[in-house]
Design an enzyme around this catalytic site. Structure first.
Site, PDB file in Angstrom:
ATOM      1  N   THR A 184       0.805  -1.231   0.000  1.00 22.30           N
ATOM      2  CA  THR A 184       0.000   0.000   0.000  1.00 22.30           C
ATOM      3  C   THR A 184       0.830   1.271   0.000  1.00 22.30           C
ATOM      4  O   THR A 184       0.280   2.360  -0.060  1.00 22.30           O
ATOM      5  CB  THR A 184      -0.894   0.060   1.250  1.00 22.30           C
ATOM      6  OG1 THR A 184      -0.046   0.051   2.402  1.00 22.30           O
ATOM      7  CG2 THR A 184      -1.850  -1.119   1.314  1.00 22.30           C
ATOM      8  N   LYS A 185       2.139   1.164   0.094  1.00 26.65           N
ATOM      9  CA  LYS A 185       2.964   2.364   0.219  1.00 26.65           C
ATOM     10  C   LYS A 185       3.129   3.058  -1.144  1.00 26.65           C
ATOM     11  O   LYS A 185       2.826   2.475  -2.182  1.00 26.65           O
ATOM     12  CB  LYS A 185       4.309   2.008   0.849  1.00 26.65           C
ATOM     13  CG  LYS A 185       4.151   1.413   2.274  1.00 26.65           C
ATOM     14  CD  LYS A 185       3.801   2.447   3.327  1.00 26.65           C
ATOM     15  CE  LYS A 185       3.176   1.897   4.588  1.00 26.65           C
ATOM     16  NZ  LYS A 185       3.984   1.097   5.469  1.00 26.65           N
ATOM     17  N   ASN A 186       3.625   4.296  -1.129  1.00 24.81           N
ATOM     18  CA  ASN A 186       3.619   5.116  -2.345  1.00 24.81           C
ATOM     19  C   ASN A 186       4.403   4.496  -3.499  1.00 24.81           C
ATOM     20  O   ASN A 186       4.064   4.700  -4.652  1.00 24.81           O
ATOM     21  CB  ASN A 186       4.167   6.516  -2.048  1.00 24.81           C
ATOM     22  CG  ASN A 186       3.223   7.321  -1.174  1.00 24.81           C
ATOM     23  OD1 ASN A 186       2.443   6.747  -0.411  1.00 24.81           O
ATOM     24  ND2 ASN A 186       3.267   8.636  -1.277  1.00 24.81           N
TER      25      ASN A 186
END
Ligand SMILES: *Cc1c(COP(=O)(O)O)cnc(C)c1O
Length: 387
Positions: A184-186
Site C-alpha cells: 500500500t505504500k507510495n
C-alpha cells in the site's frame, strides 16, 4: 443520486510495464539479490539525494538493522512516537532496547520535540521519528536535540518517500532513513524496504547484517566469476532484497513523480471539498514542507456529529466507500500496557486523535469520478448526522 459505486480503500498501481519487467527478470536466470537490486539501490540513492542506499526485504528490517548497527545495550532507551505502526516499536525491542513512547504535536500529529526533550534520561541513546501520513517531522528541532544529547536520529519514512523538508528530501534528514515498499505504500515492490544514509560504515554494517553477516558482495558467490568463499563476520539476518522485487521497484521509481502528482491532485480535490465542512478537520500541512500524501486522514469533530468514528466508517462502507484507521497508538495495545504499564490517557493528543481519524481512499488509480463519489458520500453522511 442513487448511482452507487464501489471505491475500495486501496488498489496498487501495477501496470503493463511492471508486469513486463518482472517477467523479464523471471526469465533472466537471476531472481534473488543481484544486479537489479544493486541498480535499484543506486537509482534510489540518486532519487533521494543520499550517499548510500541498502535495499532490504521490509522497512521493518531497515529499522531493525539500523538499530542493531547503533549497538543498543540492554538498558538503552529509544524515544519513539506512540502514534505509529507496530514496526517502529517492536524493532527497538528486538534490537535490545527499551522504547520510550511520547505524544504527538497537536498541530502536525508528528512526534512532539518538546515531549522528546522531556523524556531524555542518561540512558537515552536515540530517537526514531515517523513522518506520519507523509508529512515530515520537525527535523530542525529533532536534529538539535540529537546533537545536544549525542543521540542517533533514525527517520521512519515508511510514509514519506517524495516528501521534502525546506528544500531537502526525506532520506537525507536523519542519520539513517527507513523506507517501505509494502503493497500500500507510495512506491511498492509487494514487500520491501530501503535504508538510506550518508554514513559509509553504517551502510557496510547494515548490508552485511542483511545477509547473514557475510561480506558485502557474497550474493555474487553463485555468479560466473564469483567466488565461493565467504566469511561470517557476525551473526546476521536474512533481510535481503530480491531482483524480482527490484524489477518492480525500478519501474515504479521511473513512474514515481507521476504517481505522486496524482496523489497530490486527489488530496487537493479532497481538501477543497472538505474545507467547507466544519465537522471535518483536514489533514495537517505545513508551509515549506512538501507532503508525500501516503494517506489522506480526516478527523471528525466528534462534538458536532451524532455518531462516532466507527459508525461513520460503517456508513461510508454501506455506500461502497472503503476506509481504514491509521493508527491505533502503540500505548493502547495490550502488549505495551502489560509490559510497560502505559494507560490510554498517558498521551492525550494521540488518544484523542485516534478516536477521530478516518483514512479515505488515496491512490493513483482513483478516477476523478471516484473522488467525487467519495466526497459526495462524506457530505451526505455528515449532513445526515450533524448535531
Ligand atoms: C508500513 C509501515 C512500516 C513497516 O513497513 P514494512 O515495509 O511493512 O516493514 C513501518 N512504519 C510505518 C509508520 C509504517 O506505516
Amino acid at each position: 443520486m442513487k448511482s452507487r459505486r464501489e471505491v475500495p480503500f486501496y488498489r496498487p498501481p501495477i501496470g503493463a510495464g511492471e508486469i513486463r519487467d518482472v517477467t523479464e527478470t523471471l526469465k533472466s536466470g537471476w531472481i534473488t539479490t543481484g544486479p537489479k537490486a544493486k541498480e535499484f539501490e543506486t537509482k534510489f540513492a540518486v532519487y533521494v539525494g543520499a550517499k548510500n542506499a541498502v535495499a532490504l526485504n521490509s522497512c521493518t528490517a531497515a529499522l531493525h538493522l539500523a538499530l542493531v548497527a547503533f549497538n543498543l545495550q540492554a538498558t538503552d532507551e529509544v524515544i519513539i512516537p506512540t502514534y505509529t505502526f507496530a514496526a517502529t516499536g517492536e524493532t527497538v525491542i528486538h534490537a535490545g532496547g527499551i522504547p520510550i513512547l511520547v505524544d504527538s504535536e497537536p498541530e502536525t500529529l508528528t512526534i512532539d520535540p518538546q515531549q522528546v526533550r522531556m523524556h531524555i534520561t542518561p540512558r537515552t541513546r536515540g530517537i526514531v521519528a515517523v513522518d506520519l501520513f507523509g508529512l515530515p517531522c520537525d527535523y530542525r528541532q529533532l536534529k538539535k536535540i540529537a546533537r545536544d544529547h549525542r543521540l542517533f536520529l533514525i527517520a521512519d519514512a515508511a510514509h514519506s518517500l517524495g516528501a521534502v523538508y525546506y528544500g531537502k528530501s526525506v532520506g537525507t534528514l536523519a542519520d539513517a532513513t527507513a523506507f517501505s515498499f509494502y503493497a500500500t505504500k507510495n512506491l511498492t515492490t509487494g514487500e520491501g524496504g530501503m535504508l538510506t544514509t550518508d554514513d559509509r560504515v553504517l551502510t557496510e554494517k547494515v548490508a552485511r547484517l542483511s545477509l547473514h553477516g557475510m561480506s558485502r558482495d557474497a550474493w555474487k558467490r553463485y555468479a560466473i566469476g564469483g567466488t565461493w568463499y565467504y566469511e561470517l563476520l557476525e551473526a546476521g539476518f536474512k533481510y535481503n532484497f530480491t531482483d524480482l522485487q527490484a524489477a518492480l521497484g525500478l519501474r515504479q521509481l521511473a513512474r514515481f513523480s507521476d504517481l505522486q502528482k496524482k496523489r497530490a491532485q486527489i488530496a487537493q480535490w479532497y481538501d477543497s471539498a472538505f474545507c467547507k465542512i466544519p465537522e471535518i478537520i483536514l489533514p495537517p500541512q505545513k508551509q515549506g514542507l512538501k507532503h508525500a500524501w501516503h494517506l489522506y486522514v480526516i478527523r471528525l469533530h466528534l462534538k458536532s456529529v451524532k455518531i462516532d468514528r466507527n459508525r461513520f466508517m460503517e456508513e461510508l462502507a454501506a455506500r461502497g466507500v472503503g476506509t481504514s484507521v491509521h493508527f491505533i497508538p502503540l500505548h493502547l495495545h495490550p502488549y505495551y500496557h502489560n509490559r510497560f504499564g502505559y494507560h490510554p490517557q498517558d498521551f492525550p493528543v494521540a488518544f484523542a486523535t485516534y478516536q477521530q481519524v478516518i483514512s479515505l481512499p488515496l491512490y493513483p488509480a482513483l478516477s476523478k469520478a471516484d473522488v467525487k463519489y467519495v466526497i459526495k458520500v462524506v457530505q451526505e453522511v455528515i449532513a445526515k448526522f450533524r448535531q
